[in-house]
Design a protein around this motif. Structure first.
Motif, PDB file in Angstrom:
ATOM      1  N   ARG A   1      46.677 126.068  34.707  1.00 47.66           N
ATOM      2  CA  ARG A   1      47.360 125.856  33.417  1.00 47.66           C
ATOM      3  C   ARG A   1      48.831 125.537  33.631  1.00 47.66           C
ATOM      4  N   GLU A   2      49.461 126.222  34.578  1.00 47.09           N
ATOM      5  CA  GLU A   2      50.856 125.957  34.900  1.00 47.09           C
ATOM      6  C   GLU A   2      51.028 124.560  35.483  1.00 47.09           C
ATOM      7  N   ALA A   3      50.037 124.115  36.223  1.00 44.75           N
ATOM      8  CA  ALA A   3      50.122 122.798  36.857  1.00 44.75           C
ATOM      9  C   ALA A   3      50.173 121.677  35.845  1.00 44.75           C
ATOM     10  N   VAL A   4      49.578 121.880  34.692  1.00 40.44           N
ATOM     11  CA  VAL A   4      49.551 120.839  33.655  1.00 40.44           C
ATOM     12  C   VAL A   4      50.324 121.327  32.435  1.00 40.44           C
TER      13      VAL A   4
ATOM     14  N   ARG B   1      51.968 120.382  41.405  1.00 43.75           N
ATOM     15  CA  ARG B   1      52.247 118.964  41.124  1.00 43.75           C
ATOM     16  C   ARG B   1      51.063 118.094  41.535  1.00 43.75           C
ATOM     17  N   GLU B   2      50.468 118.420  42.674  1.00 39.45           N
ATOM     18  CA  GLU B   2      49.315 117.640  43.142  1.00 39.45           C
ATOM     19  C   GLU B   2      48.139 117.788  42.186  1.00 39.45           C
ATOM     20  N   ILE B   3      47.889 119.016  41.720  1.00 38.41           N
ATOM     21  CA  ILE B   3      46.808 119.246  40.764  1.00 38.41           C
ATOM     22  C   ILE B   3      47.070 118.488  39.477  1.00 38.41           C
ATOM     23  N   ALA B   4      48.318 118.554  39.002  1.00 37.73           N
ATOM     24  CA  ALA B   4      48.672 117.879  37.752  1.00 37.73           C
ATOM     25  C   ALA B   4      48.467 116.373  37.857  1.00 37.73           C
TER      26      ALA B   4
END
Length: 256
Positions: A161-164, A123-126
């Motif tokens: 990739r999962e983060a976004v 979530r933080e990366i996204a």
């Protein structure tokens, strides 16, 4: 005298910069994105490290930059280019100097032993990516001797990739770092440890060596962007990016 003068300026800049950056992060000020850039530029100037660019980061967002990794110097070199952030293993946060620079750069630390924390990290990366800041991954997962590029780890790319997952596509761009000259002369394989930091090298001793040598030239090369979306295999995209980084790094090391 030069050594002590440089250390004094670095300590002074850190003492001023850290509380200002802390306040900027707390208040969400736009300045939080540029303070690390200015700090890294000052640090490189003091160390005598000159950055030469070949190409530029892609304009598309979200943007994931996949890079090789040769030294603690990679952090200020990349961090001096534009506002961005790194994803690093949690152990880095405890490293002297490197951990400080990483935190200053708003690095997202990933604890590989705590899989339950993956959701919050993603979530933080996204949030960072959707805010427009590129994310940098040292896709080898460790640092090399600067003369070669180690195999890229697809799991690291998959995590981003999962983060976004909410984005239709992520732009993935290869980026190669190569330390090419020492005091104006081509840096051969035997001289690469003057810049590269790997294995069981002691950080303090290596930092002193960099200060003694000075005049290090590093090339940062950007390759053609790729698209990572639902139709693309992340493993294939990672392999293609690794191949591109190898080509870019080899060209710089060969002086082409």
């Amino acid at each position: 005298m030069r050594l002590w003068a440089v250390l004094a300026v670095v300590l002074a800049a850190t003492a001023v910069g850290l509380p200002v950056q802390w306040l900027a992060l707390k208040l969400g000020l736009p300045l939080r994105r540029w303070i690390p850039v200015l700090y890294h530029r000052l640090l490189l100037r003091l160390l005598g490290v000159r950055v030469h660019l070949k190409g530029a980061p892609a304009a598309d967002r979200p943007l994931l930059l996949l890079s090789n990794h040769a030294s603690w110097l990679d952090i200020p070199v990349i961090g001096s280019l534009t506002p961005l952030f790194f994803v690093a293993k949690s152990e880095v946060a405890a490293w002297p100097l490197v951990g400080l620079l990483a935190k200053f750069q708003r690095t997202v630390f990933v604890d590989r032993q705590r899989r339950q924390a993956t959701g919050s990290v993603n979530r933080e990366i996204a949030e960072r990516l959707h805010a427009g800041d590129p994310v940098v991954l040292f896709a080898e997962g460790t640092s090399s001797d600067g003369n070669r590029v180690l195999p890229f780890r697809t799991a690291l790319v998959g995590a981003v990739r999962e983060a976004v997952a909410s984005a239709e596509a992520v732009t993935v761009q290869p980026m190669a770092i190569a330390y090419v000259r020492l005091q104006g002369l081509p840096m051969g394989r035997q001289h690469r440890p003057a810049a590269a930091w790997f294995g069981d090298m002691e950080l303090a001793a290596h930092l002193l060596d960099v200060l003694r040598h000075g005049a290090i030239d590093v090339e940062v090369s950007f390759g053609a962007p790729l698209v990572l979306d639902a139709a693309h295999d992340r493993k294939q995209v990672t392999r293609d990016t690794e191949r591109a980084v190898r080509t870019l790094a080899a060209a710089s090391l060969a002086g082409r």
